[in-house]
Design a protein around this motif. Sequence first.
Motif, PDB file in Angstrom:
ATOM      1  N   SER A 116      84.044  -7.843  17.921  1.00  0.00           N
ATOM      2  CA  SER A 116      83.271  -6.631  17.626  1.00  0.00           C
ATOM      3  C   SER A 116      82.251  -6.402  18.735  1.00  0.00           C
ATOM      4  N   ILE A 117      81.618  -5.253  18.684  1.00  0.00           N
ATOM      5  CA  ILE A 117      80.578  -4.888  19.658  1.00  0.00           C
ATOM      6  C   ILE A 117      79.463  -5.935  19.686  1.00  0.00           C
ATOM      7  N   LYS A 118      79.298  -6.691  18.589  1.00  0.00           N
ATOM      8  CA  LYS A 118      78.236  -7.697  18.521  1.00  0.00           C
ATOM      9  C   LYS A 118      78.454  -8.849  19.497  1.00  0.00           C
ATOM     10  N   ASN A 170      79.103  -8.832  11.157  1.00  0.00           N
ATOM     11  CA  ASN A 170      79.555  -9.036  12.534  1.00  0.00           C
ATOM     12  C   ASN A 170      78.503  -9.652  13.446  1.00  0.00           C
ATOM     13  N   PRO A 277      79.463   4.507  16.635  1.00  0.00           N
ATOM     14  CA  PRO A 277      79.080   4.232  15.244  1.00  0.00           C
ATOM     15  C   PRO A 277      77.711   3.557  15.207  1.00  0.00           C
ATOM     16  N   CYS A 278      76.843   3.994  14.322  1.00  0.00           N
ATOM     17  CA  CYS A 278      75.478   3.469  14.284  1.00  0.00           C
ATOM     18  C   CYS A 278      75.147   2.829  12.943  1.00  0.00           C
ATOM     19  N   GLY A 279      74.682   1.576  13.000  1.00  0.00           N
ATOM     20  CA  GLY A 279      74.142   0.900  11.824  1.00  0.00           C
ATOM     21  C   GLY A 279      72.636   0.910  11.950  1.00  0.00           C
ATOM     22  N   VAL A 280      72.054  -0.245  12.345  1.00  0.00           N
ATOM     23  CA  VAL A 280      70.602  -0.297  12.536  1.00  0.00           C
ATOM     24  C   VAL A 280      70.220   0.374  13.862  1.00  0.00           C
ATOM     25  N   GLY A 282      70.786  -0.899  17.252  1.00  0.00           N
ATOM     26  CA  GLY A 282      70.684  -1.702  18.473  1.00  0.00           C
ATOM     27  C   GLY A 282      71.926  -1.616  19.345  1.00  0.00           C
ATOM     28  N   GLY A 283      73.099  -1.732  18.722  1.00  0.00           N
ATOM     29  CA  GLY A 283      74.348  -1.687  19.480  1.00  0.00           C
ATOM     30  C   GLY A 283      74.554  -0.337  20.154  1.00  0.00           C
ATOM     31  N   PRO A 284      74.649   0.732  19.366  1.00  0.00           N
ATOM     32  CA  PRO A 284      74.863   2.038  19.979  1.00  0.00           C
ATOM     33  C   PRO A 284      73.691   2.464  20.867  1.00  0.00           C
ATOM     34  N   GLY A 339      79.550  -2.713   8.802  1.00  0.00           N
ATOM     35  CA  GLY A 339      78.589  -2.758   9.916  1.00  0.00           C
ATOM     36  C   GLY A 339      77.602  -1.609   9.887  1.00  0.00           C
ATOM     37  N   LEU A 340      77.915  -0.581   9.121  1.00  0.00           N
ATOM     38  CA  LEU A 340      77.070   0.621   9.123  1.00  0.00           C
ATOM     39  C   LEU A 340      76.234   0.762   7.852  1.00  0.00           C
ATOM     40  N   SER A 386      84.373   0.816   9.980  1.00  0.00           N
ATOM     41  CA  SER A 386      83.201   1.243  10.773  1.00  0.00           C
ATOM     42  C   SER A 386      83.611   1.787  12.130  1.00  0.00           C
ATOM     43  N   THR A 424      84.262  -0.198  17.550  1.00  0.00           N
ATOM     44  CA  THR A 424      83.277  -1.273  17.513  1.00  0.00           C
ATOM     45  C   THR A 424      83.727  -2.562  16.843  1.00  0.00           C
TER      46      THR A 424
HETATM   47  C1  LIG Z   1      77.089  -3.642  13.992  1.00  0.00           C
HETATM   48  C2  LIG Z   1      78.191  -2.709  14.052  1.00  0.00           C
HETATM   49  C3  LIG Z   1      77.984  -1.378  14.385  1.00  0.00           C
HETATM   50  C4  LIG Z   1      76.627  -0.760  14.652  1.00  0.00           C
HETATM   51  O1  LIG Z   1      75.725  -1.510  15.411  1.00  0.00           O
HETATM   52  P1  LIG Z   1      74.166  -1.458  15.054  1.00  0.00           P
HETATM   53  O2  LIG Z   1      73.516  -2.255  16.117  1.00  0.00           O
HETATM   54  O3  LIG Z   1      73.995  -2.085  13.705  1.00  0.00           O
HETATM   55  O4  LIG Z   1      73.778  -0.028  15.020  1.00  0.00           O
HETATM   56  C5  LIG Z   1      79.082  -0.557  14.413  1.00  0.00           C
HETATM   57  N1  LIG Z   1      80.321  -1.022  14.141  1.00  0.00           N
HETATM   58  C6  LIG Z   1      80.553  -2.296  13.835  1.00  0.00           C
HETATM   59  C7  LIG Z   1      81.939  -2.737  13.553  1.00  0.00           C
HETATM   60  C8  LIG Z   1      79.495  -3.186  13.779  1.00  0.00           C
HETATM   61  O5  LIG Z   1      79.721  -4.452  13.462  1.00  0.00           O
END
Ligand SMILES: *Cc1c(COP(=O)(O)O)cnc(C)c1O
Length: 445
Positions: A116-118, A170, A277-280, A282-284, A339-340, A386, A424
């Motif tokens: 994953s993007i993590k 993730n 895709p945006c959760g918290v 940090g990634g996006p 993740g979102l 996600s 992601t």
């Molecule tokens: C964590 C995650 C995101 C979003 O990242 P954030 O840093 O939480 O915004 C998107 N897609 C997947 C699959 C993730 O695991």
Amino acid sequence: MQKSQIQPWVAQHPLLQRMVALEPITWFNPRATTLAAGLPHVGLTAADVAAAEQRLARFAPYLAAAFPETQPTGGIIESDLVAIPAMQQALDRRFGLRLGGKLLLKKDSHLPISGSIKARGGIYEVLTHAETLALEAGLLQTGDDYTRLFSDEFRQFFSQYRIAVGSTGNLGLSIGIISARLGFDVSVHMSADARAWKKQKLRENGVTVVEYAEDYGVAVEQGRKQAANDPRCFFIDDENSQTLFLGYAVAGGRLKRQFAEQGIVVDAQHPLFVYLPCGVGGGPGGVAFGLKLAFGDHVHCIFAEPTHSPCMLLGVYSGLHDGIAVQDLGIDNRTAADGLAVGRASGFVGRAMERLLSAFYTLSDEEMFALLGLLDKHEHLQLEPSALAGMAGPWRVAAHVKALSEQGINAESLAQATHLVWATGGGMVPPAEMAKYLAAGQAAE
Ligand SMILES: *Cc1c(COP(=O)(O)O)cnc(C)c1O
């Protein structure tokens, strides 16, 4: 904002009313500005991203030794960039709109180590911490060959230290796996929505998993508490970490090199749209920062969120950032896009990036599943829900001709644009779980 003030405030803003009604929203950001005007607000610079790139280069020999799956790229964790023309055609039909330009997919879903993007930010932050400890102890110098770290001596050294993180899945997977491999004593605090297979995989890797019946916010708070009372414990703060953010940002320069290799031009006549895709956040947010540094004003970054968890849209639209959560509006933060599933966005990312993001949109879980099914059918690519959030983006954007022209994009350049969907996650989903996703995808089509 006081509880009693929320209802009248929502009543005054049609966009918030639609958000509360869980309608899919597309919002072009009126505060979007040039890189030159936006950059000073980020608080980080191109030099910071370059330093992150150099650190990852120092660790590449270690990663190649500790994770043989990274050997083909010399210990650099990077994903493929692929065109998905059959999906583009299928979605032209689905949305009844012919998208000019070209649709590409960035396959962070298949990044090594954690799928994953993590694998960008999470791993980078743990490596940064490990390097700091080893340098301070006089056990390592930055000029050394870091394969030295793949030894009993270093595992012994790191085993005196603890790492804690709160996660919906993730991030925990990335941080847990790399921390345990280095030798750290690592705990992952997992929210209720985290998948059983992720917990199991972490335990198999020697990670302590602490489970909560509540959502992500609670898991993070508990992780933070554990670390606060323990000077040898380092808490990885997904909500506020600049280090995580820089680990993600390295993607920008690398994508620019991939574009050059594939002969893809990005300029005023050939804009680049990237759907994240945006959760918290940090990634996006970190990726968008890196993209802006790499492509300047010719890249337009768009964040995608579930209708049930539109935390970043809410934070940026209202200007309240982490001062408000979707639950404050009565939105339930329940989504199959693990993740979102975040109710309160990162205040750091929102404030840093609000001038450098072009648009935000929300989509339903059903739509993510339908897109998941279509991608499998037309491109034989399997992602987790996600990771499909960005896939609706190009057609959303292309349908808003007037808003685009207000941001300086005309029909002619739109017809020559590159649309990049950031996939992601999903590469490590077990086959039995994926079969369930695909069945839900077929049902949703
Ligand atoms: C964590 C995650 C995101 C979003 O990242 P954030 O840093 O939480 O915004 C998107 N897609 C997947 C699959 C993730 O695991």
